[in-house]
Design a protein around this motif. Structure first.
Motif, PDB file in Angstrom:
ATOM      1  N   LEU A 121       1.660  72.159 -13.897  1.00  0.00           N
ATOM      2  CA  LEU A 121       2.544  72.912 -14.796  1.00  0.00           C
ATOM      3  C   LEU A 121       3.023  74.207 -14.141  1.00  0.00           C
ATOM      4  CD1 LEU A 121       0.654  72.401 -18.179  1.00  0.00           C
ATOM      5  CD2 LEU A 121       2.878  71.451 -17.551  1.00  0.00           C
ATOM      6  N   VAL A 122       2.150  74.853 -13.369  1.00  0.00           N
ATOM      7  CA  VAL A 122       2.560  76.066 -12.649  1.00  0.00           C
ATOM      8  C   VAL A 122       3.533  75.706 -11.534  1.00  0.00           C
ATOM      9  CG1 VAL A 122       1.759  78.033 -11.299  1.00  0.00           C
ATOM     10  CG2 VAL A 122       0.395  77.213 -13.226  1.00  0.00           C
ATOM     11  N   LEU A 123       3.257  74.616 -10.811  1.00  0.00           N
ATOM     12  CA  LEU A 123       4.193  74.159  -9.774  1.00  0.00           C
ATOM     13  C   LEU A 123       5.560  73.853 -10.380  1.00  0.00           C
ATOM     14  CD1 LEU A 123       1.831  71.755  -7.792  1.00  0.00           C
ATOM     15  CD2 LEU A 123       2.861  73.855  -6.896  1.00  0.00           C
ATOM     16  N   SER A 124       5.559  73.192 -11.540  1.00  0.00           N
ATOM     17  CA  SER A 124       6.826  72.891 -12.220  1.00  0.00           C
ATOM     18  C   SER A 124       7.565  74.171 -12.584  1.00  0.00           C
ATOM     19  CB  SER A 124       6.553  72.071 -13.488  1.00  0.00           C
ATOM     20  OG  SER A 124       5.968  70.844 -13.174  1.00  0.00           O
ATOM     21  N   GLY A 125       6.784  75.176 -13.018  1.00  0.00           N
ATOM     22  CA  GLY A 125       7.402  76.456 -13.350  1.00  0.00           C
ATOM     23  C   GLY A 125       8.082  77.082 -12.154  1.00  0.00           C
ATOM     24  N   GLY A 126       7.477  76.966 -10.974  1.00  0.00           N
ATOM     25  CA  GLY A 126       8.104  77.497  -9.760  1.00  0.00           C
ATOM     26  C   GLY A 126       9.413  76.806  -9.442  1.00  0.00           C
ATOM     27  N   LEU A 127       9.431  75.487  -9.577  1.00  0.00           N
ATOM     28  CA  LEU A 127      10.673  74.749  -9.337  1.00  0.00           C
ATOM     29  C   LEU A 127      11.723  75.092 -10.383  1.00  0.00           C
ATOM     30  CD1 LEU A 127       9.187  71.226  -8.486  1.00  0.00           C
ATOM     31  CD2 LEU A 127       9.970  72.983  -6.897  1.00  0.00           C
ATOM     32  N   TYR A 128      11.278  75.278 -11.627  1.00  0.00           N
ATOM     33  CA  TYR A 128      12.198  75.592 -12.722  1.00  0.00           C
ATOM     34  C   TYR A 128      12.832  76.958 -12.533  1.00  0.00           C
ATOM     35  CZ  TYR A 128      13.836  76.224 -17.533  1.00  0.00           C
ATOM     36  OH  TYR A 128      14.614  76.438 -18.635  1.00  0.00           O
ATOM     37  N   LYS A 129      11.989  77.947 -12.245  1.00  0.00           N
ATOM     38  CA  LYS A 129      12.483  79.324 -12.202  1.00  0.00           C
ATOM     39  C   LYS A 129      13.282  79.632 -10.940  1.00  0.00           C
ATOM     40  CE  LYS A 129       9.052  81.184 -15.347  1.00  0.00           C
ATOM     41  NZ  LYS A 129      10.065  81.563 -16.345  1.00  0.00           N
ATOM     42  N   THR A 130      13.164  78.799  -9.926  1.00  0.00           N
ATOM     43  CA  THR A 130      13.976  79.009  -8.726  1.00  0.00           C
ATOM     44  C   THR A 130      15.197  78.103  -8.694  1.00  0.00           C
ATOM     45  OG1 THR A 130      12.562  77.451  -7.510  1.00  0.00           O
ATOM     46  CG2 THR A 130      12.018  79.795  -7.347  1.00  0.00           C
ATOM     47  N   GLY A 131      15.342  77.231  -9.699  1.00  0.00           N
ATOM     48  CA  GLY A 131      16.557  76.430  -9.827  1.00  0.00           C
ATOM     49  C   GLY A 131      16.672  75.292  -8.841  1.00  0.00           C
ATOM     50  N   VAL A 132      15.523  74.734  -8.398  1.00  0.00           N
ATOM     51  CA  VAL A 132      15.577  73.628  -7.439  1.00  0.00           C
ATOM     52  C   VAL A 132      16.352  72.452  -8.015  1.00  0.00           C
ATOM     53  CG1 VAL A 132      14.180  71.912  -6.236  1.00  0.00           C
ATOM     54  CG2 VAL A 132      13.473  74.302  -6.229  1.00  0.00           C
ATOM     55  N   ALA A 133      16.132  72.149  -9.290  1.00  0.00           N
ATOM     56  CA  ALA A 133      16.804  71.000  -9.893  1.00  0.00           C
ATOM     57  C   ALA A 133      18.306  71.214 -10.000  1.00  0.00           C
ATOM     58  CB  ALA A 133      16.223  70.711 -11.270  1.00  0.00           C
ATOM     59  N   ASN A 134      18.769  72.455  -9.955  1.00  0.00           N
ATOM     60  CA  ASN A 134      20.209  72.709 -10.007  1.00  0.00           C
ATOM     61  C   ASN A 134      20.929  72.075  -8.827  1.00  0.00           C
ATOM     62  OD1 ASN A 134      19.631  74.176 -12.239  1.00  0.00           O
ATOM     63  ND2 ASN A 134      20.703  76.028 -11.610  1.00  0.00           N
ATOM     64  N   LEU A 135      20.237  72.045  -7.690  1.00  0.00           N
ATOM     65  CA  LEU A 135      20.827  71.434  -6.500  1.00  0.00           C
ATOM     66  C   LEU A 135      21.039  69.943  -6.725  1.00  0.00           C
ATOM     67  CD1 LEU A 135      18.582  73.231  -3.830  1.00  0.00           C
ATOM     68  CD2 LEU A 135      20.861  73.890  -4.646  1.00  0.00           C
ATOM     69  N   VAL A 136      20.044  69.312  -7.373  1.00  0.00           N
ATOM     70  CA  VAL A 136      20.174  67.896  -7.697  1.00  0.00           C
ATOM     71  C   VAL A 136      21.315  67.694  -8.686  1.00  0.00           C
ATOM     72  CG1 VAL A 136      18.997  65.876  -8.645  1.00  0.00           C
ATOM     73  CG2 VAL A 136      17.723  67.546  -7.278  1.00  0.00           C
ATOM     74  N   GLY A 137      21.376  68.550  -9.701  1.00  0.00           N
ATOM     75  CA  GLY A 137      22.429  68.443 -10.696  1.00  0.00           C
ATOM     76  C   GLY A 137      23.811  68.628 -10.098  1.00  0.00           C
ATOM     77  N   ALA A 138      23.927  69.543  -9.154  1.00  0.00           N
ATOM     78  CA  ALA A 138      25.218  69.771  -8.501  1.00  0.00           C
ATOM     79  C   ALA A 138      25.692  68.517  -7.775  1.00  0.00           C
ATOM     80  CB  ALA A 138      25.107  70.939  -7.523  1.00  0.00           C
TER      81      ALA A 138
END
Length: 786
Positions: A64-81
């Motif tokens: 859950l903490v690892l997920s928070g790091g990915l969430y707060k740095t916007g890693v998934a935004n790159l996938v979405g783009a």
């Protein structure tokens, strides 16, 4: 059957009923189960709490903490783009790519966080291509569940069945042990949703098809229908008063959106904005509260500076109570303490460091040392001397207290005229205290007097009310009665500008606002924006219901209006995932590569066997904090502690099922009978047991409870425990049949305007498809016989 088996099965039955009915919070159910098992002696007391030290629980918390790091740095935004780049205009390709992108993200982070990150992407795609969001959001939610099946850390059931295998002394699953079966489920599920499933989803209008975000939201919430105008007379008593002093929201239950003055429109004015005679107020809400207020008639407020009104209140007691240094009342506002119910008293004044406060006490936050002047019925205040909230209690004479606190200057007589709309209403319904800061201390009727009347007291024409409150508060009431109601005469689009506009946010799973009302949280004061509407269960909550009293739920979509700068600030609050991509200004985007590398390191170290997965995950969580991807103060808010408590408690039940023989009994009597019909029937029976339970019981709990049964079945029938546990893991994540099966379904429900039947219609074929994957594909990679 032994007594222990009966006890375990009884506890299991009660737990399932409580999970389904939600009479008790699920973490409360888990603790109750744990304590009951320990007290009954089914398992030793010291082993009852062993689940909290389980590697599975530790892994889930770290992930859950690892997920928070990915969430707060916007890693998934790159996938979405990339999805938006390659989606094109084909609905098939859009659905497939969006699902695959969600699944990839969900394979390595918390399912809910993955959906929260990709919701704005899906909504922006629907907006740009003029698609109904209802055609895209259920596929996103389902893809998160499917993606979680593909890796060890993708979802809780996978981690828990691996832990069960390890505890049984037969090793554990690797990081990608789930990938072959999970990938088959993902591929089949994606093709089904893209080719068939999307046609089973509603083509439901939610107002999201327009090109402009503001137009979309205005249409979705039917904002124009709830707009009207209040015009101030030129000699209005509201002139010169600020918006906060006028209390439009409390008094009239409307939201002020703009003020038109001399042809100029002031949008989203600040609370300190002063009104002038002739102003036109553009408001949103219902006209009925103002119409009811006008029906009260003129109450003829008269100030009482003599002591006579106090002298006739003979059956009351007055005391001065000082807030103790460690009082639980400190730090809380008077309005939230309900003194009348809790202490049988009314707060009529307050003294802080010699300064007297007699008006607007409801919003005053108490501090240690504050002296409260309390009025109560005779014989009711004596018990306050024993209350630990107060360090000192001093009884005083009524007339003396009136002089000391200058109560004469805040005492009014109000007369209820013949034909008044107040007649027949209860005091609570008038909202005199809450809306106008006027507290009724006594009602005189004929020869009778009612001292400190209850909220249920019904008023009659001819009543005289002795009210504690300022003349200024009564003047505001009178001035509000003089407001003129007119049609809006403007388009809702005029309320938007470069500086002000509308936005939509939803509630995060761990939001501190869940279960609380906007009034309880001081939403307007804290965030500086106005909550206009709540979208819930496929429709906006009617404007006739005061939103300030509506308890917020997970999955609600909130329409807000205000200065764009403040909306941006709201969207950065982790309690409110924004539903519009441009609002999501991630302040740590520059740390996205670092977060991605840390996650990659966790995956490789666990996959190559360099570290146990729980140590790798813990190390990754620490690195997320040390590198600034996650702030230290955010760690505890990222971990869903209710889930941790749930798992810690339910692991004790799983242990009890195994050691008591209950799991062996179920394996022999239920699963064993299916084995008599063949291996395919056994897998189908195990899948249905888990999959159907997952629609009403948390998926991780299903995995915890059925894993011991699968292990006992493997021992009893000489089958592969890995194959059966793999079936349990996949089936436990198949929460496709209702929005209540998994939080990701609830997260998209309000935003997509879905109903329960929408999930069932699209989910049943997918559920059956995954049963076929488990029955026929799983044995290819994990043979049943060892």
């Amino acid at each position: 059957m032994s007594l222990d088996i009966w006890i375990v099965l009884g506890i299991l039955s009660v737990a399932v009923v409580l999970f389904v009915t939600e009479w008790v919070r699920y973490d409360g159910v888990a603790i109750t189960v744990l304590v009951t098992l320990a007290i009954t002696g089914v398992i030793p007391m010291q082993r009852a709490i062993a689940g909290f030290a389980s590697s599975a629980v530790i892994t889930i918390a770290a992930v859950l903490v690892l997920s928070g790091g990915l969430y707060k740095t916007g890693v998934a935004n790159l996938v979405g783009a990339q999805v938006m780049r390659f989606a094109g205009e084909s609905p098939f390709r859009i659905t497939a790519l969006l699902m695959l992108a969600t699944a990839i993200v969900s394979a390595f982070m918390n399912n809910i966080a993955a959906v929260a990150m990709l919701l704005p992407v899906a909504l922006d795609i629907s907006r740009q291509l003029r698609l109904r969001p209802s055609r895209l959001l259920i596929p996103v939610a389902f893809a998160a569940l499917l993606g979680g099946m593909t890796t060890l850390i993708g979802t809780g059931p996978n981690i828990l069945v691996s832990n069960a295998l390890e505890v049984s002394g037969q090793g554990s699953f690797g990081m990608f042990s789930f990938t072959p079966v999970g990938a088959a489920a993902l591929l089949g599920g994606t093709l089904y949703m893209a080719l068939v499933g999307r046609f089973l989803l509603p083509e439901r209008s939610t107002g999201r098809g327009d090109r402009a975000a503001g137009a979309e939201l205005r249409g979705r919430y039917a904002l124009s229908d709830a707009l009207f105008v209040l015009r101030l007379p030129e000699d209005s008593g509201l002139a010169g008063r600020s918006l906060v002093q006028v209390r439009l929201g409390l008094a009239l239950q409307v939201n002020l959106l703009a003020v038109r003055r001399d042809g100029h429109l002031v949008r989203a004015p600040e609370s300190a904005f002063p009104l002038e005679g002739g102003d036109v107020l553009i408001v949103q809400g219902s006209r009925k509260p103002l119409e009811d207020l006008k029906a009260w008639g003129h109450l003829g407020g008269r100030e009482e500076r003599e002591s006579a009104p106090w002298s006739i209140m003979r059956s009351i007691t007055v005391a001065e109570a000082e807030i103790a240094p460690d009082s639980a009342l400190a730090g809380r506002a008077v309005r939230g303490l309900d003194f009348a119910k809790r202490f049988q008293a009314h707060v009529v004044a307050l003294k802080r460091r010699g300064e007297r406060r007699r008006v607007r006490l409801a919003g005053t936050v108490l501090t240690p040392g504050d002296r409260l002047l309390l009025v109560g019925r005779e014989g009711r205040l004596e018990d306050l001397g024993q209350a630990k909230e107060f360090s000192r209690l001093r009884f005083t004479d009524l007339a003396e207290a009136a002089d000391e606190y200058d109560l004469h200057s805040v005492l009014l007589r109000l007369d209820v005229p013949d034909g008044s709309g107040l007649a027949g209403r209860t005091l609570k319904e008038t909202r005199l205290d809450e809306a106008f800061d006027l507290r009724v201390l006594q009602i005189e009727r004929d020869e009778r007097s009612f001292v400190l009347p209850a909220g249920s007291h019904v008023l009659e024409a001819g009543d005289t009310l002795i009210v504690e409150g300022s003349r200024r508060s009564y003047q505001v009431l009178e001035a509000l009665q003089e407001l003129q109601i007119e049609d809006a005469g403007l388009a809702a689009a005029e309320l938007e500008s470069e500086d002000a506009g509308f936005a939509e946010v939803t509630l995060a799973p761990g939001s501190r606002l869940l279960g609380r009302t906007p009034q309880d949280t001081d939403f307007r004061d804290i965030y500086g924006v106005t909550l206009l509407s709540i979208w819930r269960g496929g429709a906006a909550i009617p404007s006739t219901i005061p939103l300030r009293t509506v308890a917020l739920r997970f999955g609600d979509a909130l329409l807000v209006y205000g200065q764009r700068e403040k909306i941006q600030r709201l969207a950065r609050d982790p309690s409110f995932p924004a539903l519009t991509a441009e609002l999501r200004e991630l302040t740590r985007v520059h740390r996205a590569p670092v977060a991605a590398l840390i996650m990659l390191g966790v995956i490789l170290s666990a996959a190559l066997g360099l570290l146990p997965v729980y140590i790798a995950a813990l190390l990754g969580a620490l690195l997320m904090v040390f590198t600034g991807c996650v702030k230290g103060g955010e760690v505890y808010s990222l971990v869903e502690w209710r889930v941790i408590v749930l798992l810690g408690g339910m692991l004790a039940l799983g242990l009890a099922m195994q050691e008591s023989g209950a799991a062996e009994l179920i394996a022999r009597e239920v699963i064993g009978r299916a084995w008599a019909l063949g291996p395919h029937a056994l897998l189908a029976g195990l899948f249905l047991m888990c999959g159907l339970a997952a629609q009403v019981v948390p998926t991780s709990v299903v995995a915890v409870l059925v894993a011991p049964i699968a292990l006992s079945t493997a021992t009893e029938l000489g089958l592969s425990p890995r194959a059966l546990l793999m079936a349990v893991a996949v089936a436990s994540s198949c929460a496709f049949l209702s929005p209540f099966g998994h939080p990701v379904n609830l997260l998209v429900m309000g935003v997509g305007g879905y109903r329960v039947v929408d999930y069932t219609r699209a989910g049943v074929p997918l559920f059956l498809l995954l049963m076929l994957v488990v029955v026929f594909v799983l044995p290819v990679f994990w043979p049943l016989t060892q």
